[in-house]
Design an enzyme around this catalytic site. Structure first.
Site, PDB file in Angstrom:
ATOM      1  N   ASP A 160       0.662  -1.385   0.235  1.00  0.00           N
ATOM      2  CA  ASP A 160       0.016  -0.168   0.034  1.00  0.00           C
ATOM      3  C   ASP A 160       0.857   1.376  -0.002  1.00  0.00           C
ATOM      4  O   ASP A 160       0.696   2.001  -0.813  1.00  0.00           O
ATOM      5  CB  ASP A 160      -0.968   0.084   1.201  1.00  0.00           C
ATOM      6  CG  ASP A 160      -1.715  -1.104   1.218  1.00  0.00           C
ATOM      7  OD1 ASP A 160      -1.646  -2.259   0.368  1.00  0.00           O
ATOM      8  OD2 ASP A 160      -2.655  -1.061   2.000  1.00  0.00           O
ATOM      9  N   GLU A 385       1.083  -9.299  11.390  1.00  0.00           N
ATOM     10  CA  GLU A 385       1.006  -8.837  10.178  1.00  0.00           C
ATOM     11  C   GLU A 385       2.160  -8.829   9.404  1.00  0.00           C
ATOM     12  O   GLU A 385       2.357  -9.122   8.317  1.00  0.00           O
ATOM     13  CB  GLU A 385       0.030  -7.926  10.121  1.00  0.00           C
ATOM     14  CG  GLU A 385      -0.211  -7.315   8.563  1.00  0.00           C
ATOM     15  CD  GLU A 385      -1.171  -6.026   8.686  1.00  0.00           C
ATOM     16  OE1 GLU A 385      -1.548  -5.356   9.608  1.00  0.00           O
ATOM     17  OE2 GLU A 385      -1.399  -5.520   7.475  1.00  0.00           O
TER      18      GLU A 385
HETATM   19  C1  GLC Z   1      -2.935  -4.382   3.687  1.00  0.00           C
HETATM   20  C2  GLC Z   1      -1.818  -5.120   2.932  1.00  0.00           C
HETATM   21  C3  GLC Z   1      -2.385  -5.838   1.774  1.00  0.00           C
HETATM   22  C4  GLC Z   1      -3.346  -6.829   2.342  1.00  0.00           C
HETATM   23  C5  GLC Z   1      -4.495  -6.372   3.185  1.00  0.00           C
HETATM   24  C6  GLC Z   1      -5.051  -7.465   4.068  1.00  0.00           C
HETATM   25  O1  GLC Z   1      -3.899  -3.435   2.775  1.00  0.00           O
HETATM   26  O2  GLC Z   1      -1.115  -3.974   2.303  1.00  0.00           O
HETATM   27  O3  GLC Z   1      -1.350  -6.475   0.943  1.00  0.00           O
HETATM   28  O4  GLC Z   1      -3.823  -7.589   1.397  1.00  0.00           O
HETATM   29  O5  GLC Z   1      -3.712  -5.331   4.149  1.00  0.00           O
HETATM   30  O6  GLC Z   1      -4.264  -8.130   4.763  1.00  0.00           O
END
Ligand code: GLC
Length: 419
Positions: A160, A385
């Site tokens: 992101d 995460e």
């Molecule tokens: C964030 C990450 C993305 C992922 C999402 C859900 O937006 O950058 O890659 O898919 O979270 O985990």
């Protein structure tokens, strides 16, 4: 040290995040189905519940758009406290979805799930094939410019707030964004998430595409952001190879078309090579300039089946400068931030792709370093995460689906260690 308890903990995380026909990345922060998170979840489930693995992918493809796009979020239920939710995206679909896609790794994971139990999986793979093929066709038509796979929104890349988008984002007009209430920062510390300015830009871009009615040609022509991303390019190329394998396995007549995509994407990949830095770099297509970002995506070349010796010294240097592999951006950058999302932290699922790619291309020692480092950070710091590569600090959400999946498939001593 024994790790069996972590195998069980990882399975439990997948069960806890299981909502029946799809898996949330983690409860609270991400209450819906995310595209590439689901593909990783399927891979993880394949180690202990093959049927559940197929269900994950089948649910994802049940929300495929008519034009072939598979959305990045599927809003299976109403969660008013999530932002930006279905009302913001304004997509007319049941269930509602976002309007962009995400890294197309489902073909790679479908192959892995199938290979874990061929007899049980053949009919399921057969059932997914047309959807996968149509999604890949959509990518080739909607997201390839000058042979390079591009994103129209940073969220589509899966990375992101990576620095790759900065130069394009600077041209995004945020004056019409107005007031809104972020929800991510009520779950996670501010310093682990994108900044307010970046969030305004994400929303402005979202509104832009929504107000074009998600029309691909208009977005391609007019959106302020179009960035060619080596991460997306290499993941799509890898997925084409797996789709080609699947087509052969199922006796489908589409092999020549897929092979054509592979050949053209191998050839165009060289355009990502930034001679100045000597690495694969993103390209701001609006400005026609490299973005000068040596990131984890630069190291996806091996995963894409490209035997690339030129990237080895970068990886050796970077692995030598941190405690745990692989930082999302080069720690030598002055703006490296070890705890902020895609601007420094390591992501275990990216490690699994880089590590598996290295192993497949014969770089056994480096592959083992990435695998053992991934094992160590999870064993030391848990199923977060993402983590700091400097000291392992667990960051973002906890009890995280793809970190658990990658433990079971890649990092655990019991894991196969690749696809
Ligand atoms: C964030 C990450 C993305 C992922 C999402 C859900 O937006 O950058 O890659 O898919 O979270 O985990």
């Amino acid at each position: 040290m024994t790790y069996e308890h972590l195998d069980e903990e990882a399975r439990q995380i997948l069960r806890d995040n299981d909502r029946g026909i799809y898996t949330v990345p983690t409860s609270g922060l991400y209450p819906y189905q995310w595209n590439w998170d689901s593909a990783f979840a399927a891979w993880g489930f394949s180690t202990f519940d093959n049927n559940r693995a197929w269900v994950e992918l089948e649910t994802l493809f049940a929300s495929q758009w008519e034009d072939g796009m598979v959305p990045h979020i599927i809003f299976h239920r109403q969660v008013p406290e999530y932002f930006p939710g279905p009302d913001v995206w304004g997509v007319d679909h049941t269930p509602p979805t976002s309007g962009i896609s995400q890294p197309p790794i489902a073909a790679t994971m479908a192959r892995a799930v199938y290979e874990s139990d061929k007899a049980a999986g053949r009919a399921r793979l057969e059932g997914l094939f047309e959807g996968l093929l149509n999604w890949h066709r959509w990518f080739m038509q909607a997201r390839i410019t000058d042979g390079l796979c591009c994103v129209t929104h940073p969220w589509e890349s899966g990375r992101d707030n990576a620095p790759d988008w900065d130069s394009s984002m600077a041209n995004v007009d945020t004056s019409m964004v107005g007031e809104y209430k972020r929800r991510d920062t009520s779950h996670v510390n501010n310093d682990m998430r994108p900044t307010k300015q970046q969030y305004d830009q994400y929303l402005a871009l979202l509104y832009f595409s929504r107000d074009c009615g998600w029309d691909i040609d208009t977005i391609n022509e007019k959106s302020p952001l179009r960035v060619a991303d080596p991460g997306m390019h290499f993941m799509l190329l890898r997925a084409h190879r797996d789709l080609l394998w699947v087509a052969g396995e199922l006796g489908k007549p589409d092999g020549a078309e897929i092979q054509g995509w592979i050949d053209s994407m191998v050839e165009s990949a060289e355009k990502f090579w930034n001679e100045d830095g000597g690495y694969y770099d993103s390209i701001n297509m609006r400005a026609g300039e490299f973005t000068h970002t040596l990131s984890c995506a630069s190291f996806y070349c091996w995963y894409a089946g490209i035997d690339e010796t030129r990237m080895v010294p970068h990886l050796e240097r970077i692995l030598g400068s941190v405690k745990y592999p692989v930082p999302s951006v080069d720690p030598a950058r002055p703006d490296f931030d070890h705890i902020r999302y895609w601007r420094g932290p390591l992501w275990c699922m990216a490690n699994s792709q880089i590590g598996a790619g290295l192993a497949e291309m014969g770089y056994a020692e480096l592959a083992e370093k990435v695998r053992l480092g991934t094992r160590a950070v999870i064993a030391d710091q848990g199923f977060a995460e993402y983590h700091s590569p400097v000291d392992g600090t667990p960051a973002g959400g906890q009890h995280f689906t793809w970190t658990a999946a990658v433990w079971l498939t890649f990092a655990s001593p019991q894991a196969k260690g690749g696809f």
